[in-house]
Design an enzyme around this catalytic site. Sequence first.
Site, PDB file in Angstrom:
ATOM      1  N   ASP A  37       0.850  -1.188   0.000  1.00  0.00           N
ATOM      2  CA  ASP A  37       0.000   0.000   0.000  1.00  0.00           C
ATOM      3  C   ASP A  37       0.887   1.239   0.000  1.00  0.00           C
ATOM      4  O   ASP A  37       2.064   1.180   0.380  1.00  0.00           O
ATOM      5  CB  ASP A  37      -0.908   0.007   1.229  1.00  0.00           C
ATOM      6  CG  ASP A  37      -2.181   0.815   1.012  1.00  0.00           C
ATOM      7  OD1 ASP A  37      -3.237   0.213   0.781  1.00  0.00           O
ATOM      8  OD2 ASP A  37      -2.106   2.061   1.066  1.00  0.00           O
ATOM      9  N   ASP A  63       4.097   2.993  -4.295  1.00  0.00           N
ATOM     10  CA  ASP A  63       3.189   3.835  -5.074  1.00  0.00           C
ATOM     11  C   ASP A  63       2.999   3.105  -6.404  1.00  0.00           C
ATOM     12  O   ASP A  63       3.895   3.101  -7.246  1.00  0.00           O
ATOM     13  CB  ASP A  63       3.813   5.215  -5.278  1.00  0.00           C
ATOM     14  CG  ASP A  63       2.984   6.120  -6.190  1.00  0.00           C
ATOM     15  OD1 ASP A  63       1.963   5.652  -6.743  1.00  0.00           O
ATOM     16  OD2 ASP A  63       3.373   7.292  -6.361  1.00  0.00           O
ATOM     17  N   ASN A  90      -5.281  -4.845  -6.736  1.00  0.00           N
ATOM     18  CA  ASN A  90      -6.490  -4.274  -6.152  1.00  0.00           C
ATOM     19  C   ASN A  90      -6.455  -2.754  -6.016  1.00  0.00           C
ATOM     20  O   ASN A  90      -7.515  -2.124  -6.007  1.00  0.00           O
ATOM     21  CB  ASN A  90      -6.735  -4.890  -4.774  1.00  0.00           C
ATOM     22  CG  ASN A  90      -7.836  -4.180  -4.029  1.00  0.00           C
ATOM     23  OD1 ASN A  90      -9.014  -4.334  -4.335  1.00  0.00           O
ATOM     24  ND2 ASN A  90      -7.465  -3.358  -3.052  1.00  0.00           N
ATOM     25  N   TYR A 155     -12.486   6.917 -14.366  1.00  0.00           N
ATOM     26  CA  TYR A 155     -12.676   5.680 -13.613  1.00  0.00           C
ATOM     27  C   TYR A 155     -13.240   4.582 -14.518  1.00  0.00           C
ATOM     28  O   TYR A 155     -12.738   3.457 -14.536  1.00  0.00           O
ATOM     29  CB  TYR A 155     -13.622   5.943 -12.441  1.00  0.00           C
ATOM     30  CG  TYR A 155     -13.784   4.778 -11.492  1.00  0.00           C
ATOM     31  CD1 TYR A 155     -12.816   4.503 -10.532  1.00  0.00           C
ATOM     32  CD2 TYR A 155     -14.909   3.956 -11.545  1.00  0.00           C
ATOM     33  CE1 TYR A 155     -12.960   3.440  -9.649  1.00  0.00           C
ATOM     34  CE2 TYR A 155     -15.064   2.896 -10.668  1.00  0.00           C
ATOM     35  CZ  TYR A 155     -14.087   2.641  -9.731  1.00  0.00           C
ATOM     36  OH  TYR A 155     -14.227   1.582  -8.863  1.00  0.00           O
TER      37      TYR A 155
END
Length: 283
Positions: A37, A63, A90, A155
């Site tokens: 993460d 990142d 994810n 998106y």
Amino acid sequence: MQDLTGRTAFVTGAASGIGLGIATALSHAGVNVMLCDIEEEALATAVAKLKLTNADVDGVRADVSLKADIQAAADATVSRYGKVHILVNNAGVAGGRGYGHWTDAGWNWVLDVNLMSVIWGIEIFGPLIEAHGEGGQVVSTASVFGLIAGGSPQYDVTKYGVVALSEGLRKALAPRKIGVSVLCPGVVRTQIFNFRRNVPQRIVEKIGSPPTEGPIADIVKALQERINKFGIDPLYVGELVREAIENDWPYIFTDTEHEAFIEQRFAAIKQGFDRIRGRTPRR
């Protein structure tokens, strides 16, 4: 992959939300999990909590909008566990502004996090999974808005791309003993609209700020309230993903809320063919 005990998984966006749900469900099944993460503090907290359950987990900050960071995270995973069997792409953001307010930086960031990181992840981890010959699985998180446009162009474009990439690679990777699944979640209890916390400092001034008032701000607020009140438990999603890995599901859905809208899209596509049915194309 029906027996996951002792396998190793690498999960991006794993410090919270769906990623943490997947990491938790896999660790409960005896999988060694490397959580990845960009939020270092949240990552450390997630790893510490999972270790309290005697899970064999570790964490690496990256990142995912930077290919070099993903490569470094892969190196750390191999160094820690030796092999990788499961890749879970994810990490994702809901950033990007509406038509009339686009910026190149905004498009590039959303594309890099939501789509390019998936491409880079498969490019980097695919050979690692192939190398041991024990088989494996790639799971990439898209969205129901990877099958129906949800109104956020950046998106939607990235999530449609993840679906297409997964569908194509499923055929290509099957002979290499790698299954491919695409996760298309609906309304899940996550911090997806709090994406500003993860914008890298190098581009924070270039992508512009989301509106704080007006119709768009009201829509986002209403959506976040709906997520908080009715959102699906991320651990439930994680358990679905674990089952999907065990049984090599091509598509993973979290609920049937958007099924009718997806059927309407397919019907509209079919109607497009019906309009020209019986015509002989000019050659």
